[in-house]
Scaffold this motif. Sequence first.
Motif, PDB file in Angstrom:
ATOM      1  N   GLN A 205      -0.393  39.141  23.949  1.00 30.18           N
ATOM      2  CA  GLN A 205      -0.549  37.737  23.595  1.00 30.18           C
ATOM      3  C   GLN A 205       0.804  37.068  23.361  1.00 30.18           C
ATOM      4  OE1 GLN A 205      -3.029  35.483  23.421  1.00 30.18           O
ATOM      5  NE2 GLN A 205      -4.386  36.977  24.381  1.00 30.18           N
TER       6      GLN A 205
ATOM      7  N   GLN B   6      -5.953  35.876  17.270  1.00 28.62           N
ATOM      8  CA  GLN B   6      -6.743  35.858  18.501  1.00 28.62           C
ATOM      9  C   GLN B   6      -7.953  34.933  18.362  1.00 28.62           C
ATOM     10  OE1 GLN B   6      -5.907  37.700  21.403  1.00 28.62           O
ATOM     11  NE2 GLN B   6      -7.481  36.428  22.344  1.00 28.62           N
ATOM     12  N   LYS B   7      -8.546  34.933  17.182  1.00 27.82           N
ATOM     13  CA  LYS B   7      -9.742  34.118  16.931  1.00 27.82           C
ATOM     14  C   LYS B   7      -9.414  32.638  16.836  1.00 27.82           C
ATOM     15  CE  LYS B   7     -13.542  33.639  13.583  1.00 27.82           C
ATOM     16  NZ  LYS B   7     -14.148  34.199  12.342  1.00 27.82           N
TER      17      LYS B   7
ATOM     18  N   ASP C 106       0.317  42.364  18.736  1.00 27.45           N
ATOM     19  CA  ASP C 106      -0.399  42.023  19.969  1.00 27.45           C
ATOM     20  C   ASP C 106       0.623  41.532  21.000  1.00 27.45           C
ATOM     21  OD1 ASP C 106      -2.057  41.125  21.978  1.00 27.45           O
ATOM     22  OD2 ASP C 106      -3.514  40.196  20.620  1.00 27.45           O
TER      23      ASP C 106
ATOM     24  N   GLN D 169      -5.688  36.484  11.791  1.00 28.82           N
ATOM     25  CA  GLN D 169      -6.614  36.685  12.900  1.00 28.82           C
ATOM     26  C   GLN D 169      -6.256  35.724  14.045  1.00 28.82           C
ATOM     27  OE1 GLN D 169     -10.825  36.943  11.443  1.00 28.82           O
ATOM     28  NE2 GLN D 169      -9.894  36.336   9.509  1.00 28.82           N
TER      29      GLN D 169
ATOM     30  N   TYR E   1      -6.337  30.989  17.757  1.00 28.31           N
ATOM     31  CA  TYR E   1      -5.382  30.366  18.668  1.00 28.31           C
ATOM     32  C   TYR E   1      -6.016  29.290  19.570  1.00 28.31           C
ATOM     33  CZ  TYR E   1      -1.788  29.886  22.292  1.00 28.31           C
ATOM     34  OH  TYR E   1      -0.865  29.401  23.176  1.00 28.31           O
TER      35      TYR E   1
ATOM     36  N   SER F  68       1.183  40.922  14.272  1.00 34.50           N
ATOM     37  CA  SER F  68       0.010  41.797  14.384  1.00 34.50           C
ATOM     38  C   SER F  68       0.166  42.854  15.474  1.00 34.50           C
ATOM     39  CB  SER F  68      -1.242  40.963  14.663  1.00 34.50           C
ATOM     40  OG  SER F  68      -1.182  40.362  15.961  1.00 34.50           O
TER      41      SER F  68
ATOM     42  N   PHE G 278       0.982  36.586  16.469  1.00 35.19           N
ATOM     43  CA  PHE G 278       0.668  37.681  17.395  1.00 35.19           C
ATOM     44  C   PHE G 278       1.714  38.783  17.307  1.00 35.19           C
ATOM     45  CE2 PHE G 278      -1.736  34.384  19.984  1.00 35.19           C
ATOM     46  CZ  PHE G 278      -2.985  34.936  19.733  1.00 35.19           C
TER      47      PHE G 278
END
Length: 311
Positions: A272, A223-224, A269, A221, A226, A267, A264
């Motif tokens: 990011q 994004q949560k 993303d 996870q 970072y 995943s 990132f």
Amino acid sequence: MLSSKPATPASVCVVIPMYNAARTIEKTLASLIQQTCQPDRVIVVDDGSSDDCAQRVRDFAAPFPLTLLQQANQGPGCARNKGVFAARETFIAFLDADDEWHPQKLEKQLALYDRLTAEGRSVGLIDCYQKSVFSDGHEQLEERRKSGDHFADFMRENVINGTSGVLVLREAVCALDGFDQSLRFAEDRLLWTRIAESWEIHTVPQILHRRNVDSGNITAQPQKYYPYKVRFIELYLARYGERLTRQQRIYFVLANHAEFLNAFSRSGDHAQVIKVFGQMLGHSWQTLILFNGKPTLRYLYARFRTLLKHS
């Protein structure tokens, strides 16, 4: 209620932070029953769970004193601190609510501590080798072996094989006010570094801890978590930056950002990946050659995928 009587010389309290662990907590606690050296107390700290894991702890038939503490969700560092400061034992052994120990884990760590202190060594923390088992079936071994002064090593990486493998003097953790509660990622590396300033760190060179990794793992996870990594970099450099050479500071910043750039990328993303790479490049041109250019390749791939998406 927790007992306030003084600890015995070799007493151990296991501290387990728990969040929505109904599926695993009983198996984790069962691994403690199998210990050849039983813990003197186990404290489970429920960090604001929404499932029935707290009730499972209440119902668990344990041969050792088992205490459940509860709090609103504040992260694993805060949960561990709550357990540490509620304990009275000599040692704290950390264990995550989805991990398991080998039956001789505590026995072998305590035996090593006794041997080293009999030699006059000032030991603050002992870990062991760790096997990580991922939900897709692949395994990873963490086998960094420590045997004394490792303060400088933490500037390069977290050399502890896993928090669930740590046996630490409670007085060492308390003297440093525990984990930094402003962090929900890398708070362990900061505390281990501070312990390494004053105490030796050693390893039992055997796999005594199994770490189970699923999609809920924090590095899945990014994004949560970072923003906490960015905060960690700031705190670490504020405390230790003057002890590092300019090149060491550059590597420290880039390597820590790259950890999340990779996450990132895995995943998918891409936005990011591009953002983190830009931050790294703004810090130093050495981003281009870091880790044999792998972050740069991930960035170029993210750029390519983004162009395809908008073409």
